[in-house]
Design a protein around this motif. Structure first.
Motif, PDB file in Angstrom:
ATOM      1  N   ASN A 148      -2.348   0.998   1.931  1.00  0.00           N
ATOM      2  CA  ASN A 148      -2.098  -0.232   2.751  1.00  0.00           C
ATOM      3  C   ASN A 148      -0.415   0.848   2.937  1.00  0.00           C
ATOM      4  OD1 ASN A 148      -4.762  -0.739   2.984  1.00  0.00           O
ATOM      5  ND2 ASN A 148      -4.165  -1.934   1.358  1.00  0.00           N
ATOM      6  N   GLU A 149      -0.677   0.290   4.215  1.00  0.00           N
ATOM      7  CA  GLU A 149       1.537   0.616   4.412  1.00  0.00           C
ATOM      8  C   GLU A 149       1.633  -0.753   5.153  1.00  0.00           C
ATOM      9  OE1 GLU A 149       4.221   1.634   5.043  1.00  0.00           O
ATOM     10  OE2 GLU A 149       3.504   3.325   4.500  1.00  0.00           O
ATOM     11  N   ASN A 150       2.479  -1.171   4.746  1.00  0.00           N
ATOM     12  CA  ASN A 150       3.795  -2.652   4.806  1.00  0.00           C
ATOM     13  C   ASN A 150       4.740  -1.978   5.587  1.00  0.00           C
ATOM     14  OD1 ASN A 150       1.168  -4.143   2.961  1.00  0.00           O
ATOM     15  ND2 ASN A 150       2.437  -2.616   1.462  1.00  0.00           N
ATOM     16  N   ASN A 151       5.153  -1.000   6.158  1.00  0.00           N
ATOM     17  CA  ASN A 151       6.491  -1.235   6.078  1.00  0.00           C
ATOM     18  C   ASN A 151       6.614  -0.341   8.215  1.00  0.00           C
ATOM     19  OD1 ASN A 151       8.722  -2.263   4.592  1.00  0.00           O
ATOM     20  ND2 ASN A 151       7.484  -0.473   3.342  1.00  0.00           N
ATOM     21  N   GLY A 152       7.572  -0.353   8.839  1.00  0.00           N
ATOM     22  CA  GLY A 152       7.809  -0.126  10.301  1.00  0.00           C
ATOM     23  C   GLY A 152       7.035   0.097  11.368  1.00  0.00           C
ATOM     24  N   THR A 153       6.636   0.425  11.805  1.00  0.00           N
ATOM     25  CA  THR A 153       4.960   0.809  13.262  1.00  0.00           C
ATOM     26  C   THR A 153       4.008   1.608  12.531  1.00  0.00           C
ATOM     27  OG1 THR A 153       5.982   3.431  13.564  1.00  0.00           O
ATOM     28  CG2 THR A 153       7.554   1.835  14.605  1.00  0.00           C
ATOM     29  N   SER A 154       3.711   1.652  11.152  1.00  0.00           N
ATOM     30  CA  SER A 154       3.084   1.798  10.753  1.00  0.00           C
ATOM     31  C   SER A 154       2.044   0.329   9.971  1.00  0.00           C
ATOM     32  CB  SER A 154       1.861   3.388  10.086  1.00  0.00           C
ATOM     33  OG  SER A 154       2.307   4.263  10.670  1.00  0.00           O
ATOM     34  N   ALA A 155       3.271  -0.327   9.596  1.00  0.00           N
ATOM     35  CA  ALA A 155       2.706  -1.587   8.980  1.00  0.00           C
ATOM     36  C   ALA A 155       1.087  -2.496   8.754  1.00  0.00           C
ATOM     37  CB  ALA A 155       3.679  -2.363   9.442  1.00  0.00           C
ATOM     38  N   GLY A 156       0.978  -2.655   8.020  1.00  0.00           N
ATOM     39  CA  GLY A 156      -0.824  -2.588   8.463  1.00  0.00           C
ATOM     40  C   GLY A 156      -2.337  -1.720   8.651  1.00  0.00           C
ATOM     41  N   LEU A 157      -1.639  -1.249   8.731  1.00  0.00           N
ATOM     42  CA  LEU A 157      -2.384   0.142   8.365  1.00  0.00           C
ATOM     43  C   LEU A 157      -3.280   0.413   7.494  1.00  0.00           C
ATOM     44  CD1 LEU A 157      -1.028   2.712  11.692  1.00  0.00           C
ATOM     45  CD2 LEU A 157      -2.866   0.739  12.000  1.00  0.00           C
ATOM     46  N   LYS A 158      -4.837   0.464   7.193  1.00  0.00           N
ATOM     47  CA  LYS A 158      -5.128   1.596   5.876  1.00  0.00           C
ATOM     48  C   LYS A 158      -5.001   2.968   6.648  1.00  0.00           C
ATOM     49  CE  LYS A 158      -8.309  -2.430   5.949  1.00  0.00           C
ATOM     50  NZ  LYS A 158      -9.569  -2.300   5.508  1.00  0.00           N
ATOM     51  N   CYS A 159      -4.738   3.835   5.720  1.00  0.00           N
ATOM     52  CA  CYS A 159      -4.004   5.045   5.514  1.00  0.00           C
ATOM     53  C   CYS A 159      -4.695   5.905   4.773  1.00  0.00           C
ATOM     54  CB  CYS A 159      -2.248   4.897   5.431  1.00  0.00           C
ATOM     55  SG  CYS A 159      -0.898   3.974   6.686  1.00  0.00           S
ATOM     56  N   HIS A 160      -5.615   7.092   5.173  1.00  0.00           N
ATOM     57  CA  HIS A 160      -5.971   8.515   4.485  1.00  0.00           C
ATOM     58  C   HIS A 160      -4.843   9.490   4.459  1.00  0.00           C
ATOM     59  CE1 HIS A 160      -9.915  10.736   3.632  1.00  0.00           C
ATOM     60  NE2 HIS A 160      -8.943  10.787   2.787  1.00  0.00           N
ATOM     61  N   GLU A 161      -4.499  10.057   3.987  1.00  0.00           N
ATOM     62  CA  GLU A 161      -3.201  11.448   3.833  1.00  0.00           C
ATOM     63  C   GLU A 161      -4.076  12.296   2.831  1.00  0.00           C
ATOM     64  OE1 GLU A 161       0.938  10.441   4.176  1.00  0.00           O
ATOM     65  OE2 GLU A 161       0.555  11.228   1.674  1.00  0.00           O
ATOM     66  N   ILE A 162      -3.896  13.348   3.314  1.00  0.00           N
ATOM     67  CA  ILE A 162      -3.638  14.811   2.476  1.00  0.00           C
ATOM     68  C   ILE A 162      -2.874  15.359   3.068  1.00  0.00           C
ATOM     69  CG2 ILE A 162      -5.406  16.633   1.843  1.00  0.00           C
ATOM     70  CD1 ILE A 162      -7.074  14.556   2.316  1.00  0.00           C
TER      71      ILE A 162
END
Length: 290
Positions: free
Chosen positions: A83-97
């Motif tokens: 879960n991203e908590n900073n910047g423009t992506s704050a609040g997003l649920k992230c899935h990264e490869i």
């Protein structure tokens, strides 16, 4: 010509395809950091549409360090959930490869970094590999990966989502005539922390300890196999069979070590297996009761 990152955002979900570098010099590994984030992160970034991962990692390394590193080989395929908590992506649920490439060492730690991120300067940090568990550095698998030998490319899955972390409120205080401890119970594992040691630092340590368990359980099995008495008690077992039979672990925190107890294992019906673990899985001492 404008470059587009490989990734997309849908509602509060974000996916990204990333390439990153593992750069090691003199028993230190390179991480980045900045004044906006309270953690260190790997050197790398998003792969552009039409760009190979190899080209992406070399570009990102040069942009962040000011130095051209050559690729040695593809080391890790990393599936990362957080879960991203900073910047423009704050609040997003992230899935990264992310594809991690081991870079060829240059024999020097000298860099010429002049990179920025989100409007602030990005700093480079050479962190000692043996002390990585003392830093809030991601990916969290880096110390374990760099502390052992490898055969081919490794596939690692990490789940850093705070929703999966154990909080203080998740524990229940259990008291008996002889002891008092906070316990957290699931079908997969149990955590016990004595009331006198129960604080946020210990909870954070146990979260990381439990998270690393799936990576380290093979090391525990290897420690068992190396013991002559263990092979006498449990004949014919292999690392793979031990891992499959250990069953549900109970993690008990102590100031000098952490005890992993297997009371429901399938190696036999008569003994409890205890593993004393020093630090963050640095040393193992195996014993049996019953």
């Amino acid at each position: 010509m404008k470059n587009f990152d490989c990734g997309f955002t849908r509602e509060n979900n974000r996916f990204r395809y990333r390439a990153a570098a593992i750069i090691v010099e003199d028993k230190h590994v390179l991480f980045a950091g900045n004044e906006l984030d309270d953690y260190y992160y790997s050197i790398g970034g998003a792969v552009h549409i039409g760009e190979t991962a190899e080209d992406a990692v070399k570009r990102e390394v040069y942009e962040e360090t000011g130095v051209s590193y050559e690729i040695d080989h593809l080391a890790v395929i990393h599936e990362n959930f957080f879960n991203e908590n900073n910047g423009t992506s704050a609040g997003l649920k992230c899935h990264e490869i992310c594809l991690y490439f081991l870079m060829k060492p240059r024999g020097t730690m000298e860099l010429h970094s002049n990179s920025t991120t989100r409007g602030v300067k990005e700093n480079m940090y050479w962190l000692p590999i043996k002390d990585l568990d003392k830093y809030r550095a991601f990916p969290s698998f880096m110390k374990d990966y760099l502390s052992r030998e490898h055969n081919g490319i490794e596939h690692i899955v990490s789940d850093e989502r705070k929703g999966n972390m154990i909080s203080r409120l998740d524990f229940i205080l259990k008291k008996s005539k002889y002891s008092s401890s906070y316990e957290y119970n699931t079908e997969e594992f149990k955590v016990e922390i004595s009331e006198e040691y129960f604080d946020d630092n210990v909870i954070e340590f146990m979260n990381k300890f439990v998270e690393l368990y799936t990576v380290k359980v093979r090391e525990i099995a290897k420690a068992c196999i190396r013991l002559e008495w263990f092979n006498d008690w449990f004949q014919g077992e292999t690392v793979e069979s031990i891992v499959s039979k250990l069953g549900r672990p109970i993690f008990r925190f102590l100031p000098i070590n952490t005890i992993i107890t297997y009371a429901q294992h399938e190696l036999d019906e008569d003994h409890i297996i205890d593993v004393e673990v020093i630090g963050m899985y640095e040393e193992f001492d195996v014993s049996i009761d019953g």
